[in-house]
Design a protein around this motif. Structure first.
Motif, PDB file in Angstrom:
ATOM      1  N   ASN A 231       2.973   3.459  -3.169  1.00  0.00           N
ATOM      2  CA  ASN A 231       2.243   2.196  -3.308  1.00  0.00           C
ATOM      3  C   ASN A 231       3.189   1.001  -3.188  1.00  0.00           C
ATOM      4  OD1 ASN A 231      -0.145   0.691  -3.741  1.00  0.00           O
ATOM      5  ND2 ASN A 231       0.336   0.457  -5.905  1.00  0.00           N
ATOM      6  N   ARG A 232       4.188   1.148  -2.371  1.00  0.00           N
ATOM      7  CA  ARG A 232       5.167   0.058  -2.217  1.00  0.00           C
ATOM      8  C   ARG A 232       4.557  -1.137  -1.506  1.00  0.00           C
ATOM      9  NH1 ARG A 232       8.127   4.712  -1.283  1.00  0.00           N
ATOM     10  NH2 ARG A 232       7.707   4.550   0.971  1.00  0.00           N
ATOM     11  N   SER A 233       3.747  -0.881  -0.512  1.00  0.00           N
ATOM     12  CA  SER A 233       3.041  -1.958   0.188  1.00  0.00           C
ATOM     13  C   SER A 233       1.614  -1.505   0.423  1.00  0.00           C
ATOM     14  CB  SER A 233       3.723  -2.293   1.515  1.00  0.00           C
ATOM     15  OG  SER A 233       3.678  -1.179   2.399  1.00  0.00           O
ATOM     16  N   GLY A 234       0.708  -2.476   0.438  1.00  0.00           N
ATOM     17  CA  GLY A 234      -0.695  -2.128   0.594  1.00  0.00           C
ATOM     18  C   GLY A 234      -1.538  -3.367   0.817  1.00  0.00           C
ATOM     19  N   LEU A 235      -2.701  -3.415   0.174  1.00  0.00           N
ATOM     20  CA  LEU A 235      -3.647  -4.497   0.392  1.00  0.00           C
ATOM     21  C   LEU A 235      -3.072  -5.857   0.011  1.00  0.00           C
ATOM     22  CD1 LEU A 235      -6.531  -5.354   1.158  1.00  0.00           C
ATOM     23  CD2 LEU A 235      -7.199  -4.941  -1.232  1.00  0.00           C
ATOM     24  N   SER A 236      -2.409  -5.937  -1.122  1.00  0.00           N
ATOM     25  CA  SER A 236      -1.862  -7.226  -1.554  1.00  0.00           C
ATOM     26  C   SER A 236      -0.839  -7.756  -0.548  1.00  0.00           C
ATOM     27  CB  SER A 236      -1.225  -7.096  -2.935  1.00  0.00           C
ATOM     28  OG  SER A 236      -0.166  -6.148  -2.921  1.00  0.00           O
ATOM     29  N   HIS A 237      -0.024  -6.871  -0.017  1.00  0.00           N
ATOM     30  CA  HIS A 237       0.974  -7.278   0.981  1.00  0.00           C
ATOM     31  C   HIS A 237       0.292  -7.735   2.276  1.00  0.00           C
ATOM     32  CE1 HIS A 237       4.590  -7.284   3.437  1.00  0.00           C
ATOM     33  NE2 HIS A 237       3.992  -6.471   4.293  1.00  0.00           N
ATOM     34  N   TYR A 238      -0.711  -6.983   2.707  1.00  0.00           N
ATOM     35  CA  TYR A 238      -1.380  -7.308   3.961  1.00  0.00           C
ATOM     36  C   TYR A 238      -2.105  -8.652   3.857  1.00  0.00           C
ATOM     37  CZ  TYR A 238      -4.610  -7.076   7.890  1.00  0.00           C
ATOM     38  OH  TYR A 238      -5.319  -7.362   9.033  1.00  0.00           O
ATOM     39  N   LEU A 239      -2.756  -8.927   2.724  1.00  0.00           N
ATOM     40  CA  LEU A 239      -3.523 -10.161   2.577  1.00  0.00           C
ATOM     41  C   LEU A 239      -2.624 -11.385   2.382  1.00  0.00           C
ATOM     42  CD1 LEU A 239      -6.482  -8.987   0.302  1.00  0.00           C
ATOM     43  CD2 LEU A 239      -6.460  -9.263   2.788  1.00  0.00           C
ATOM     44  N   SER A 240      -1.481 -11.189   1.755  1.00  0.00           N
ATOM     45  CA  SER A 240      -0.600 -12.330   1.468  1.00  0.00           C
ATOM     46  C   SER A 240       0.375 -12.624   2.601  1.00  0.00           C
ATOM     47  CB  SER A 240       0.181 -12.082   0.174  1.00  0.00           C
ATOM     48  OG  SER A 240       0.949 -10.896   0.274  1.00  0.00           O
ATOM     49  N   GLU A 241       0.619 -11.643   3.496  1.00  0.00           N
ATOM     50  CA  GLU A 241       1.537 -11.828   4.613  1.00  0.00           C
ATOM     51  C   GLU A 241       0.748 -11.866   5.922  1.00  0.00           C
ATOM     52  OE1 GLU A 241       4.687 -12.420   4.499  1.00  0.00           O
ATOM     53  OE2 GLU A 241       4.953 -12.157   2.330  1.00  0.00           O
ATOM     54  N   GLN A 242       0.645 -13.047   6.505  1.00  0.00           N
ATOM     55  CA  GLN A 242      -0.147 -13.193   7.731  1.00  0.00           C
ATOM     56  C   GLN A 242       0.423 -12.372   8.881  1.00  0.00           C
ATOM     57  OE1 GLN A 242      -3.049 -14.893   8.034  1.00  0.00           O
ATOM     58  NE2 GLN A 242      -2.977 -15.310   5.833  1.00  0.00           N
ATOM     59  N   SER A 243       1.681 -12.115   8.815  1.00  0.00           N
ATOM     60  CA  SER A 243       2.311 -11.372   9.913  1.00  0.00           C
ATOM     61  C   SER A 243       2.208  -9.858   9.752  1.00  0.00           C
ATOM     62  CB  SER A 243       3.789 -11.763  10.025  1.00  0.00           C
ATOM     63  OG  SER A 243       4.481 -11.460   8.817  1.00  0.00           O
TER      64      SER A 243
END
Length: 375
Positions: A231-243
């Motif tokens: 769970n290092r990266s997921g939904l929160s990362h995708y939504l907060s990082e436009q790239s």
């Protein structure tokens, strides 16, 4: 709560009235005994005046047996027993606020029950009961009678049957407009919504569909635990990082390409803001293009807006109600709140932890297939 307090006050008043009756009864019995003693003494005096004999011992209350109204005391004892029984049973009945049958839930909610998931002890020992391996035939499906072939848990096949029925019911509800994206939530934590999300995804995958599970519960994520994923990266990362690219955050178990999981990712201070963003809406639309079913695991509804926000991009919402655990007032207040807010339509209920005396059709069929010759 107010009704319960009124009932308890009424019982207290009855108790005080009963004590007052007891005191009055004792006074009346004492007066009655004194009257009997006086009458007896008067009789002796009248007899001594008319007959040649004299009283050898004075008459007092100690020489006269007290009259005991046995019948009245028996009646009063019965009344006390009834009152005490009511005093014990009433609080227990009032404190038992959960539902105990699907009929009670349907009567209270006026909503269809799309699946009734039986209670199973196997989930205490492992996260998932159903096998995530792909199936290609009915025989393969039958062979997935729990992973451990636990014959001591008769609800195992009924458990799997519930999710196949749920997926079928969702298809029937859609009609000409297929229900493709659904949010699953509950009134409060601990009702099993995340586990139900995972098993619905497995059932749909086993039925040949492409499925993605999105863990939108960024406050208390569970999908990475259920599927044993990082769970290092997921939904929160995708939504907060436009790239960020969706393919970089989606995870697929080896050999199971039809089922993918978007874990919640790292916790963020205000997940509601991310769930209401345009990027979240774009994510759901992109998933609609790639998958047959999009399952969104959201936080409970009580005091949290996340589920309502996330459901605005979905086709419908499923509400989980735990048999015997979800308080009636929670369901009532939640439904009232949903009727006054904007979100996806409430499609129906999933009743979790239901008790059943039989394992269901699949288990009966599987057992008969094992013990009968093919033909």
């Amino acid at each position: 709560v107010t009704h319960l307090q009124n009932e308890m006050q009424h019982l207290a008043d009855l108790g005080r009235n009963f004590q007052q009756i007891q005191r009055e009864l004792k006074v009346a019995e004492g007066s009655f005994n004194q009257l009997l003693a006086t009458r007896q003494e008067l009789r002796f005096q009248m007899a001594s005046q008319n007959s040649p004999w004299e009283l050898m011992t004075s008459v007092d209350s100690w020489n006269i047996a007290a009259v005991d109204n046995v019948h009245r005391k028996l009646v009063l004892s019965g009344v006390v027993a009834v009152l005490l029984g009511a005093a014990v049973a009433l609080p227990q009945d009032k404190l038992d606020r959960g539902f105990h049958s699907t009929e009670e839930i349907m009567e209270a909610t006026k909503l269809p029950i799309l699946a009734t998931v039986p209670h199973t002890k196997t989930l205490k020992h492992r996260a998932l009961m159903m096998n995530t391996a792909l199936v290609t035939s009915i025989q393969d499906l039958m062979s997935q009678k729990p992973l451990s072939m636990d014959t001591e848990d008769p609800s195992a096949m009924a458990f799997a049957e519930a999710f196949y029925s749920l997926r079928t019911n969702l298809k029937l509800l859609g009609g000409d407009s297929p229900i493709q994206a659904v949010t699953i939530t509950s009134t409060r934590p601990g009702e099993g919504k995340s586990t139900l999300c995972a098993h619905l995804a497995i059932a749909a995958t086993n039925m040949g569909q492409r499925v993605v599970v999105i863990d939108a519960d960024m406050r208390r994520p569970s999908q990475h635990i259920l599927f044993s994923l990082p769970n290092r990266s997921g939904l929160s990362h995708y939504l907060s990082e436009q790239s960020a690219d969706l393919g970089d955050v989606l995870q697929t178990e080896s050999g199971k390409p039809r089922l993918q999981v978007l874990t919640a990712g790292q916790k963020v201070p205000a997940p509601g803001g991310l769930l209401s963003s345009n990027r979240m809406k774009q994510l759901i639309e992109q998933c609609r293009q790639q998958y047959d079913l999009v399952i969104i695991d959201t936080p409970p509804l009580m005091n949290i807006m996340d589920a309502k926000i996330a459901s605005t991009s979905a086709d419908g919402m499923l509400l989980v109600a735990g048999m015997g655990s979800t308080p009636r007032e929670d369901i009532t207040s939640t439904l009232s709140d949903l009727n006054t807010t904007v979100q996806a339509p409430l499609l129906g209920l999933i009743v979790n932890n239901a008790t059943s005396k039989r394992g269901g059709y699949y288990e009966d069929y599987y057992n008969s297939a094992v013990h009968s010759p093919a033909g």
